[in-house]
Design a protein around this motif. Structure first.
Motif, PDB file in Angstrom:
ATOM      1  N   TRP A  68     -11.187 -25.089 -10.329  1.00 14.47           N
ATOM      2  CA  TRP A  68     -12.085 -25.147  -9.144  1.00 14.47           C
ATOM      3  C   TRP A  68     -11.381 -24.250  -8.631  1.00 14.47           C
ATOM      4  CZ3 TRP A  68     -15.459 -28.477  -7.493  1.00 14.47           C
ATOM      5  CH2 TRP A  68     -15.059 -28.557  -6.776  1.00 14.47           C
ATOM      6  N   ILE A  69     -11.190 -22.878  -8.519  1.00 15.12           N
ATOM      7  CA  ILE A  69     -10.694 -22.025  -7.661  1.00 15.12           C
ATOM      8  C   ILE A  69     -12.225 -21.077  -7.574  1.00 15.12           C
ATOM      9  CG2 ILE A  69      -9.192 -20.663  -8.634  1.00 15.12           C
ATOM     10  CD1 ILE A  69      -7.999 -20.320  -5.879  1.00 15.12           C
ATOM     11  N   ASP A  70     -12.710 -20.996  -9.106  1.00 14.23           N
ATOM     12  CA  ASP A  70     -13.765 -19.947  -8.971  1.00 14.23           C
ATOM     13  C   ASP A  70     -14.772 -21.182  -8.531  1.00 14.23           C
ATOM     14  OD1 ASP A  70     -11.610 -18.387 -10.855  1.00 14.23           O
ATOM     15  OD2 ASP A  70     -12.133 -19.998 -12.553  1.00 14.23           O
ATOM     16  N   VAL A  71     -14.721 -21.908  -9.123  1.00 13.53           N
ATOM     17  CA  VAL A  71     -16.682 -22.568  -8.886  1.00 13.53           C
ATOM     18  C   VAL A  71     -16.462 -22.591  -7.028  1.00 13.53           C
ATOM     19  CG1 VAL A  71     -17.767 -24.442  -8.533  1.00 13.53           C
ATOM     20  CG2 VAL A  71     -15.860 -24.291 -11.138  1.00 13.53           C
ATOM     21  N   ILE A  72     -15.412 -22.882  -6.371  1.00 13.71           N
ATOM     22  CA  ILE A  72     -15.983 -22.699  -5.156  1.00 13.71           C
ATOM     23  C   ILE A  72     -16.072 -21.314  -4.470  1.00 13.71           C
ATOM     24  CG2 ILE A  72     -14.645 -23.046  -2.624  1.00 13.71           C
ATOM     25  CD1 ILE A  72     -15.541 -25.423  -4.214  1.00 13.71           C
TER      26      ILE A  72
ATOM     27  N   TYR B  86     -17.275 -18.773  -6.535  1.00 15.89           N
ATOM     28  CA  TYR B  86     -19.159 -18.782  -7.056  1.00 15.89           C
ATOM     29  C   TYR B  86     -19.997 -19.946  -5.361  1.00 15.89           C
ATOM     30  CZ  TYR B  86     -18.152 -16.857 -11.067  1.00 15.89           C
ATOM     31  OH  TYR B  86     -17.562 -16.035 -11.588  1.00 15.89           O
ATOM     32  N   ALA B  87     -20.184 -20.830  -5.197  1.00 16.91           N
ATOM     33  CA  ALA B  87     -20.346 -21.652  -4.783  1.00 16.91           C
ATOM     34  C   ALA B  87     -20.173 -21.075  -2.618  1.00 16.91           C
ATOM     35  CB  ALA B  87     -19.722 -23.333  -4.737  1.00 16.91           C
ATOM     36  N   ASP B  88     -19.217 -20.336  -2.805  1.00 19.72           N
ATOM     37  CA  ASP B  88     -19.214 -19.764  -0.975  1.00 19.72           C
ATOM     38  C   ASP B  88     -19.680 -18.356  -0.940  1.00 19.72           C
ATOM     39  OD1 ASP B  88     -18.425 -21.955  -0.240  1.00 19.72           O
ATOM     40  OD2 ASP B  88     -16.249 -21.471  -0.699  1.00 19.72           O
ATOM     41  N   HIS B  89     -19.619 -17.811  -2.453  1.00 18.98           N
ATOM     42  CA  HIS B  89     -19.532 -16.478  -1.899  1.00 18.98           C
ATOM     43  C   HIS B  89     -20.550 -15.228  -2.875  1.00 18.98           C
ATOM     44  CE1 HIS B  89     -16.556 -16.193   0.321  1.00 18.98           C
ATOM     45  NE2 HIS B  89     -15.819 -16.822  -0.477  1.00 18.98           N
ATOM     46  N   GLY B  90     -21.366 -16.364  -3.739  1.00 18.17           N
ATOM     47  CA  GLY B  90     -22.471 -15.955  -5.322  1.00 18.17           C
ATOM     48  C   GLY B  90     -21.923 -16.528  -6.072  1.00 18.17           C
ATOM     49  N   ASN B  91     -23.602 -16.484  -7.060  1.00 15.04           N
ATOM     50  CA  ASN B  91     -23.045 -16.494  -8.213  1.00 15.04           C
ATOM     51  C   ASN B  91     -23.082 -15.144  -9.400  1.00 15.04           C
ATOM     52  OD1 ASN B  91     -22.947 -20.241  -8.689  1.00 15.04           O
ATOM     53  ND2 ASN B  91     -24.658 -18.835  -7.280  1.00 15.04           N
ATOM     54  N   PRO B  92     -22.781 -15.574 -10.287  1.00 11.15           N
ATOM     55  CA  PRO B  92     -22.398 -14.346 -11.782  1.00 11.15           C
ATOM     56  C   PRO B  92     -24.111 -14.258 -11.718  1.00 11.15           C
ATOM     57  CG  PRO B  92     -21.509 -16.186 -12.448  1.00 11.15           C
ATOM     58  CD  PRO B  92     -22.361 -16.229 -11.397  1.00 11.15           C
ATOM     59  N   GLU B  93     -24.107 -12.507 -12.340  1.00 10.49           N
ATOM     60  CA  GLU B  93     -25.842 -12.285 -12.655  1.00 10.49           C
ATOM     61  C   GLU B  93     -26.091 -13.466 -13.983  1.00 10.49           C
ATOM     62  OE1 GLU B  93     -28.412 -11.142 -11.181  1.00 10.49           O
ATOM     63  OE2 GLU B  93     -27.300 -10.963  -9.546  1.00 10.49           O
TER      64      GLU B  93
ATOM     65  N   ILE C 221     -20.393 -29.631  -4.895  1.00 11.25           N
ATOM     66  CA  ILE C 221     -20.480 -28.637  -5.768  1.00 11.25           C
ATOM     67  C   ILE C 221     -21.665 -28.525  -6.900  1.00 11.25           C
ATOM     68  CG2 ILE C 221     -20.099 -26.524  -6.843  1.00 11.25           C
ATOM     69  CD1 ILE C 221     -19.134 -26.723  -4.099  1.00 11.25           C
ATOM     70  N   GLU C 222     -23.059 -28.128  -6.937  1.00 12.94           N
ATOM     71  CA  GLU C 222     -24.264 -29.015  -7.362  1.00 12.94           C
ATOM     72  C   GLU C 222     -23.985 -28.007  -8.592  1.00 12.94           C
ATOM     73  OE1 GLU C 222     -28.865 -28.683  -7.191  1.00 12.94           O
ATOM     74  OE2 GLU C 222     -28.029 -28.045  -5.329  1.00 12.94           O
TER      75      GLU C 222
ATOM     76  N   VAL D  78     -20.102 -30.555 -10.318  1.00  8.59           N
ATOM     77  CA  VAL D  78     -18.824 -30.457 -10.418  1.00  8.59           C
ATOM     78  C   VAL D  78     -17.981 -31.141  -9.845  1.00  8.59           C
ATOM     79  CG1 VAL D  78     -17.347 -28.231 -11.713  1.00  8.59           C
ATOM     80  CG2 VAL D  78     -19.565 -27.759 -11.342  1.00  8.59           C
ATOM     81  N   PHE D  79     -16.442 -31.242 -10.447  1.00 11.92           N
ATOM     82  CA  PHE D  79     -15.966 -31.926  -9.719  1.00 11.92           C
ATOM     83  C   PHE D  79     -14.147 -31.061 -10.117  1.00 11.92           C
ATOM     84  CE2 PHE D  79     -19.363 -35.184  -9.485  1.00 11.92           C
ATOM     85  CZ  PHE D  79     -19.682 -34.966  -8.160  1.00 11.92           C
ATOM     86  N   PRO D  80     -13.398 -31.740  -9.401  1.00 11.61           N
ATOM     87  CA  PRO D  80     -11.933 -30.902  -9.520  1.00 11.61           C
ATOM     88  C   PRO D  80     -11.001 -32.270 -10.210  1.00 11.61           C
ATOM     89  CG  PRO D  80     -11.689 -31.487  -7.207  1.00 11.61           C
ATOM     90  CD  PRO D  80     -13.129 -31.611  -7.962  1.00 11.61           C
ATOM     91  N   ASP D  81     -11.802 -33.145 -10.786  1.00 14.72           N
ATOM     92  CA  ASP D  81     -10.866 -34.146 -11.097  1.00 14.72           C
ATOM     93  C   ASP D  81     -10.761 -34.690 -12.867  1.00 14.72           C
ATOM     94  OD1 ASP D  81     -13.925 -35.198 -12.035  1.00 14.72           O
ATOM     95  OD2 ASP D  81     -13.582 -36.655 -10.728  1.00 14.72           O
ATOM     96  N   GLY D  82     -11.450 -33.054 -13.557  1.00 15.36           N
ATOM     97  CA  GLY D  82     -11.645 -33.379 -15.122  1.00 15.36           C
ATOM     98  C   GLY D  82     -10.207 -33.212 -15.671  1.00 15.36           C
TER      99      GLY D  82
END
Length: 146
Positions: free
Chosen positions: A4-8, A10-17, A110-111, A124-128
């Motif tokens: 989840w920390i990685d997803v956040i 990317y959402a806040d600071h930019g996605n991988p190329e 998070i879309e 994406v949700f942090p409940d998996g």
């Protein structure tokens, strides 16, 4: 393995190329996609819960973006979430999916988008389940078996 920390991040600071980028006109997408595929993937819609048999199919295989064919999820990462939409714990590759903060309907979610063509896939949700704890809740209409 993404958490989840990685997803956040990317959402806040930019996605991988992405490996590649595909851009088409709105008219080209409308010609290529069905009305429902277009509504969900290009207009950020949501299909009705439990509307696809993909939710209950757990066959081996790879799931790709309906718009551009980018490989997104391995069927081995698919699980029964009880939500009415196909759910996965991880993307196939770290750069296959892009993440954006979604503040619609008075909540922060998070879309998840195809990182190649920007098709809306779901959220994406942090409940998996463990070990990632992630639930990629995808619209079945945005996916196809590769």
């Amino acid at each position: 393995m993404l958490k989840w920390i990685d997803v956040i991040k990317y959402a806040d600071h930019g996605n991988p190329e992405p490996d590649q980028k595909l851009v088409k006109s709105d008219e080209d997408w409308r010609l290529q996609l069905s009305e429902e595929e277009y509504r969900v993937t290009r207009l950020k819609g949501t299909e009705r819960a439990h509307s696809s048999e993909m939710c209950s199919l757990f066959e081996p295989g790879i799931y790709a973006c309906i718009c551009c064919g980018t490989l997104l999820f391995d069927g081995q990462e698919k699980f029964e979430s009880g939500t009415g939409w196909p759910s996965f714990t991880q993307p196939l590759k770290e750069n296959a999916v892009a993440y954006h903060a979604d503040y619609a309907y008075g909540m922060k979610r998070i879309e998840a988008l195809c990182n190649t063509c920007d098709a809306h896939l779901g959220h994406v949700f942090p409940d998996g389940p463990a070990p990632s704890g992630l639930r990629y809740c995808m619209n079945a209409v945005s996916l196809k078996k590769a």
